[in-house]
Enzyme design. Structure first.
Site, mmCIF file in Angstrom:
data_model
loop_
_atom_site.group_PDB
_atom_site.id
_atom_site.type_symbol
_atom_site.label_atom_id
_atom_site.label_comp_id
_atom_site.label_asym_id
_atom_site.label_seq_id
_atom_site.Cartn_x
_atom_site.Cartn_y
_atom_site.Cartn_z
ATOM 1 N N ASP A 195 54.882 86.148 -64.858
ATOM 2 C CA ASP A 195 54.739 86.325 -66.303
ATOM 3 C C ASP A 195 54.289 87.745 -66.659
ATOM 4 O OD1 ASP A 195 54.488 85.276 -69.086
ATOM 5 O OD2 ASP A 195 52.369 85.674 -68.745
ATOM 6 N N SER A 242 54.807 83.993 -75.136
ATOM 7 C CA SER A 242 55.876 83.465 -74.292
ATOM 8 C C SER A 242 56.419 82.186 -74.929
ATOM 9 C CB SER A 242 55.352 83.158 -72.887
ATOM 10 O OG SER A 242 54.842 84.319 -72.277
ATOM 11 N N GLN A 281 62.555 85.216 -68.913
ATOM 12 C CA GLN A 281 61.642 84.759 -69.957
ATOM 13 C C GLN A 281 62.117 85.231 -71.322
ATOM 14 O OE1 GLN A 281 57.320 86.216 -70.990
ATOM 15 N NE2 GLN A 281 57.138 84.656 -69.406
#
Length: 246
Positions: free
Chosen positions: A161, A185, A235
């Site tokens: 991440d 996110s 992502q």
């Protein structure tokens, strides 16, 4: 990790797909519930929901596979200076906040961390600009992790991440901590290709392929020092000015 400890022996995660539903509060407990979807001949599928104070905050689907051999090819690892020649993340961040004249983050940045991170492009952290939406950094565990592939996969999923949505901001001359920015996110996917050793340096390369409609899309790839592709990630995140939010 909750899902991994419910799978048959010898099966490791090969992919995960997650959605972040609500913000979480790190000071309060989070409950993880694992649902066994299927245990087949060579694959197992799990679904995980995370809740806090009775509300769902996160959902994950994860698939596991018995280790086997097969066809192989991969993308080429980009050229990068060795980690020994790259500055520590904390050093770059402390220099940045010192330059900005704010001490709010000083104590947090001085804390011991479970990971050692060295930045390949420190200038992109120190100076705003309209950069190519691509970044690279070296990463490894700060200490010795035990020989448990499930733990190494969990750690890699955690670090995957890092810097993804920051990469999407590089062309737009904004920092992720800009009070005018709303960043979060939305969903995250990851694929594990080869055994992971978080005790050794891994190069994480991330590139944003698109930004539109208040969202940015970023792809990432992990390589070991031999140039082998270890894992991939993707992502999509929220990236918009607060005055444009509803």
């Amino acid at each position: 990790m909750a899902a991994s400890y419910t799978t048959p022996a010898g099966r490791l995660a090969h992919s995960l797909h997650a959605y972040f539903v609500r913000p979480a509060d790190a000071s309060k407990p989070i409950e993880y519930a694992v649902e066994v979807i299927r245990d087949g001949g060579s694959f197992s599928v799990r679904r995980v929901t995370a809740s806090q104070e009775g509300k769902f905050i996160f959902t994950l689907s994860c698939s596991y596979q018995t280790v086997e051999s097969g066809f192989e090819h991969q993308m080429v690892m980009p050229a990068a200076p060795p980690p020994e020649d790259c500055p520590l993340e904390q050093e770059v961040q402390l220099a940045l906040f010192k330059k900005l004249g704010t001490g709010v983050w000083d104590e947090r940045l001085k804390r011991e961390r479970p990971l050692e991170i060295r930045l390949v492009y420190p200038e992109r952290q120190l100076e705003l600009g309209h950069y190519e939406p691509k970044t690279m950094y070296w990463i490894r565990a700060n200490g010795l992790m035990p020989d448990d592939q499930r733990l190494h996969q969990g750690m890699l999923a955690y670090v995957s991440d890092f810097y993804l949505m920051t990469t999407a901001l590089l062309p737009h001359s904004r920092w992720h901590f800009d009070p005018q920015m709303q960043m979060a996110s939305l969903d995250h996917a990851q694929w594990f290709h080869r055994p992971i050793d978080m005790n050794e340096w891994l190069l994480y390369v991330s590139e944003s392929t698109a930004a539109q409609s208040g969202r940015g899309l970023v792809h990432g790839a992990f390589f070991n020092r031999k140039g082998r592709l270890i894992a991939s990630a993707a992502q999509e995140g929220l990236m918009r000015l607060k005055e444009k939010s509803e």
